[in-house]
Design a protein around this motif. Structure first.
Motif, PDB file in Angstrom:
ATOM      1  N   ASP A  58     -22.508   2.457 -16.005  1.00 17.61           N
ATOM      2  CA  ASP A  58     -22.392   4.056 -15.745  1.00 17.61           C
ATOM      3  C   ASP A  58     -23.520   4.278 -14.583  1.00 17.61           C
ATOM      4  OD1 ASP A  58     -20.264   4.155 -17.703  1.00 17.61           O
ATOM      5  OD2 ASP A  58     -22.259   4.457 -19.696  1.00 17.61           O
ATOM      6  N   ASP A  59     -24.643   3.562 -14.375  1.00 16.97           N
ATOM      7  CA  ASP A  59     -25.005   3.921 -13.432  1.00 16.97           C
ATOM      8  C   ASP A  59     -24.835   3.922 -12.482  1.00 16.97           C
ATOM      9  OD1 ASP A  59     -27.336   4.519 -15.502  1.00 16.97           O
ATOM     10  OD2 ASP A  59     -28.033   1.994 -14.968  1.00 16.97           O
ATOM     11  N   SER A  60     -23.770   4.263 -11.763  1.00 16.22           N
ATOM     12  CA  SER A  60     -23.469   3.881 -10.371  1.00 16.22           C
ATOM     13  C   SER A  60     -22.612   4.975 -10.482  1.00 16.22           C
ATOM     14  CB  SER A  60     -23.011   2.318 -10.173  1.00 16.22           C
ATOM     15  OG  SER A  60     -22.015   2.171 -11.226  1.00 16.22           O
ATOM     16  N   ALA A  61     -22.593   6.169 -10.117  1.00 12.61           N
ATOM     17  CA  ALA A  61     -21.715   7.061 -10.537  1.00 12.61           C
ATOM     18  C   ALA A  61     -21.055   7.362  -9.150  1.00 12.61           C
ATOM     19  CB  ALA A  61     -23.162   8.624  -9.963  1.00 12.61           C
ATOM     20  N   PRO A  62     -20.004   7.599  -8.959  1.00 10.03           N
ATOM     21  CA  PRO A  62     -18.441   7.464  -7.836  1.00 10.03           C
ATOM     22  C   PRO A  62     -19.366   8.150  -5.974  1.00 10.03           C
ATOM     23  CG  PRO A  62     -18.147   8.582  -9.709  1.00 10.03           C
ATOM     24  CD  PRO A  62     -19.353   8.337 -10.327  1.00 10.03           C
ATOM     25  N   GLN A  63     -19.055   8.032  -5.380  1.00 16.58           N
ATOM     26  CA  GLN A  63     -19.966   8.317  -4.082  1.00 16.58           C
ATOM     27  C   GLN A  63     -18.686   8.699  -3.472  1.00 16.58           C
ATOM     28  OE1 GLN A  63     -21.164   4.668  -1.873  1.00 16.58           O
ATOM     29  NE2 GLN A  63     -22.811   4.611  -3.211  1.00 16.58           N
ATOM     30  N   ALA A  64     -18.616  10.683  -2.588  1.00 18.41           N
ATOM     31  CA  ALA A  64     -17.733  10.551  -1.625  1.00 18.41           C
ATOM     32  C   ALA A  64     -16.817   9.886  -0.747  1.00 18.41           C
ATOM     33  CB  ALA A  64     -18.059  12.175  -1.229  1.00 18.41           C
ATOM     34  N   LEU A  65     -15.662  10.370  -0.573  1.00 20.03           N
ATOM     35  CA  LEU A  65     -15.374   9.828   0.411  1.00 20.03           C
ATOM     36  C   LEU A  65     -16.120  10.010   1.614  1.00 20.03           C
ATOM     37  CD1 LEU A  65     -11.316   9.988  -0.403  1.00 20.03           C
ATOM     38  CD2 LEU A  65     -12.768   8.202  -0.863  1.00 20.03           C
ATOM     39  N   SER A  66     -15.807   9.008   2.781  1.00 16.43           N
ATOM     40  CA  SER A  66     -16.486   9.250   3.676  1.00 16.43           C
ATOM     41  C   SER A  66     -15.245  10.078   4.814  1.00 16.43           C
ATOM     42  CB  SER A  66     -16.446   8.040   4.350  1.00 16.43           C
ATOM     43  OG  SER A  66     -15.593   6.991   5.041  1.00 16.43           O
ATOM     44  N   ASP A  67     -15.638  10.395   6.097  1.00 14.65           N
ATOM     45  CA  ASP A  67     -14.516  11.427   6.538  1.00 14.65           C
ATOM     46  C   ASP A  67     -12.907  10.313   6.855  1.00 14.65           C
ATOM     47  OD1 ASP A  67     -16.157  13.902   7.199  1.00 14.65           O
ATOM     48  OD2 ASP A  67     -17.131  12.820   8.720  1.00 14.65           O
ATOM     49  N   ASP A  68     -13.615   9.132   7.360  1.00 13.23           N
ATOM     50  CA  ASP A  68     -12.139   8.156   7.702  1.00 13.23           C
ATOM     51  C   ASP A  68     -11.451   7.874   6.141  1.00 13.23           C
ATOM     52  OD1 ASP A  68     -13.317   7.928  10.432  1.00 13.23           O
ATOM     53  OD2 ASP A  68     -14.212   6.171   9.874  1.00 13.23           O
ATOM     54  N   GLU A  69     -12.181   7.926   5.400  1.00  8.25           N
ATOM     55  CA  GLU A  69     -11.644   7.239   3.912  1.00  8.25           C
ATOM     56  C   GLU A  69     -10.648   9.084   3.815  1.00  8.25           C
ATOM     57  OE1 GLU A  69     -14.732   4.369   1.469  1.00  8.25           O
ATOM     58  OE2 GLU A  69     -14.818   6.446   1.927  1.00  8.25           O
ATOM     59  N   ALA A  70     -11.232   9.765   4.138  1.00  6.87           N
ATOM     60  CA  ALA A  70     -10.239  11.172   3.720  1.00  6.87           C
ATOM     61  C   ALA A  70      -9.015  11.575   4.507  1.00  6.87           C
ATOM     62  CB  ALA A  70     -11.581  12.623   3.537  1.00  6.87           C
ATOM     63  N   ALA A  71      -9.754  10.882   5.481  1.00  9.00           N
ATOM     64  CA  ALA A  71      -8.329  10.878   6.813  1.00  9.00           C
ATOM     65  C   ALA A  71      -7.285   9.694   6.056  1.00  9.00           C
ATOM     66  CB  ALA A  71      -8.457  11.092   8.070  1.00  9.00           C
ATOM     67  N   ARG A  72      -6.968   8.910   6.173  1.00 13.58           N
ATOM     68  CA  ARG A  72      -6.836   7.797   5.551  1.00 13.58           C
ATOM     69  C   ARG A  72      -6.493   8.424   4.475  1.00 13.58           C
ATOM     70  NH1 ARG A  72      -2.973   4.345   6.191  1.00 13.58           N
ATOM     71  NH2 ARG A  72      -2.806   2.341   5.684  1.00 13.58           N
ATOM     72  N   LEU A  73      -6.606   8.747   3.638  1.00 11.82           N
ATOM     73  CA  LEU A  73      -6.385   8.503   2.068  1.00 11.82           C
ATOM     74  C   LEU A  73      -5.230   9.848   2.381  1.00 11.82           C
ATOM     75  CD1 LEU A  73      -6.129   8.817  -1.157  1.00 11.82           C
ATOM     76  CD2 LEU A  73      -7.417  10.841  -0.802  1.00 11.82           C
ATOM     77  N   LYS A  74      -5.349  11.219   3.095  1.00 11.07           N
ATOM     78  CA  LYS A  74      -4.185  12.106   3.657  1.00 11.07           C
ATOM     79  C   LYS A  74      -2.931  11.914   4.268  1.00 11.07           C
ATOM     80  CE  LYS A  74      -7.593  15.931   3.592  1.00 11.07           C
ATOM     81  NZ  LYS A  74      -8.381  17.561   4.575  1.00 11.07           N
ATOM     82  N   GLU A  75      -3.296  10.844   5.414  1.00 18.00           N
ATOM     83  CA  GLU A  75      -1.979   9.879   5.594  1.00 18.00           C
ATOM     84  C   GLU A  75      -1.443   9.125   4.628  1.00 18.00           C
ATOM     85  OE1 GLU A  75      -1.918   6.212   8.648  1.00 18.00           O
ATOM     86  OE2 GLU A  75      -3.394   7.587   8.575  1.00 18.00           O
ATOM     87  N   ILE A  76      -1.788   8.420   3.823  1.00 22.08           N
ATOM     88  CA  ILE A  76      -1.440   7.868   2.709  1.00 22.08           C
ATOM     89  C   ILE A  76      -0.711   8.748   1.997  1.00 22.08           C
ATOM     90  CG2 ILE A  76      -1.252   6.770   0.869  1.00 22.08           C
ATOM     91  CD1 ILE A  76      -3.619   5.022   2.356  1.00 22.08           C
ATOM     92  N   MET A  77      -0.967   9.970   1.455  1.00 24.78           N
ATOM     93  CA  MET A  77       0.051  10.904   0.679  1.00 24.78           C
ATOM     94  C   MET A  77       0.891  11.698   1.642  1.00 24.78           C
ATOM     95  SD  MET A  77      -1.562  10.152  -2.648  1.00 24.78           S
ATOM     96  CE  MET A  77      -1.446  11.319  -3.076  1.00 24.78           C
ATOM     97  N   GLY A  78       0.765  11.971   2.939  1.00 26.61           N
ATOM     98  CA  GLY A  78       2.271  12.534   3.473  1.00 26.61           C
ATOM     99  C   GLY A  78       1.399  14.039   3.582  1.00 26.61           C
ATOM    100  N   GLU A  79       0.572  14.126   3.492  1.00 28.48           N
ATOM    101  CA  GLU A  79      -0.113  15.794   3.680  1.00 28.48           C
ATOM    102  C   GLU A  79      -0.454  16.334   5.852  1.00 28.48           C
ATOM    103  OE1 GLU A  79      -3.310  16.433   0.940  1.00 28.48           O
ATOM    104  OE2 GLU A  79      -1.819  16.378  -0.644  1.00 28.48           O
TER     105      GLU A  79
END
Length: 152
Positions: free
Chosen positions: A131-152
């Motif tokens: 619980d102490d380790s809060a989720p971190q925001a995606l880096s720019d590369d990770e966000a771009a890769r996620l958009k690519e995978i999702m087909g957007e």
């Protein structure tokens, strides 16, 4: 009204009466006292968690007579108990000894409790760290890769 109260009192006190029959009682009061002392610590093998002194079962009667026979024969209290245990096993004791195989049973309960508390403590401590380790925001590369995978 008095009859009703008397009847209720008799009904409620009847189960508390001892099961020792008059023909079982020894003529010597000291020996009878010893027999009662021994039989209050012996379990009826028919009834659960009831001493042979309190039980009305035929086997309890036989055990009471056996105890009295052994006392009349000159055995000590310990010798009588040992004789009954040798004949019927340690289950006949209302308070089993904490030795031999019974020692495992005496120790197992507290040991399992301690182990369970330890496992619970480790589990809760691990959850607190997660619980102490809060989720971190995606880096720019990770966000771009996620958009690519999702087909957007």
């Amino acid at each position: 009204m008095k009859r009703l109260i008397l009847t209720l009192c008799l009904i409620l006190t009847a189960p508390m009466a001892q099961a020792v029959l008059p023909d079982e009682i020894l003529p010597d009061p000291a020996m009878e006292s010893r027999a009662r002392e021994i039989s209050k610590d012996l379990r009826c093998l028919v009834c659960r968690n009831e001493s042979i002194d309190d039980s009305n079962a035929e086997l309890a009667r036989d055990l009471r007579l056996l105890v009295r026979e052994r006392l009349v024969a000159g055995d000590s209290n310990d010798q009588v108990v040992d004789f009954v245990v040798d004949r019927y096993g340690e289950y006949v004791l209302l308070k089993p000894t904490a030795s031999g195989a019974n020692l495992v049973l005496w120790i197992a309960g507290p040991a399992m409790l301690i182990i369970a508390l330890g496992i619970g403590f480790v589990y809760l401590r691990g959850r607190r760290r997660a619980d102490d380790s809060a989720p971190q925001a995606l880096s720019d590369d990770e966000a771009a890769r996620l958009k690519e995978i999702m087909g957007e």
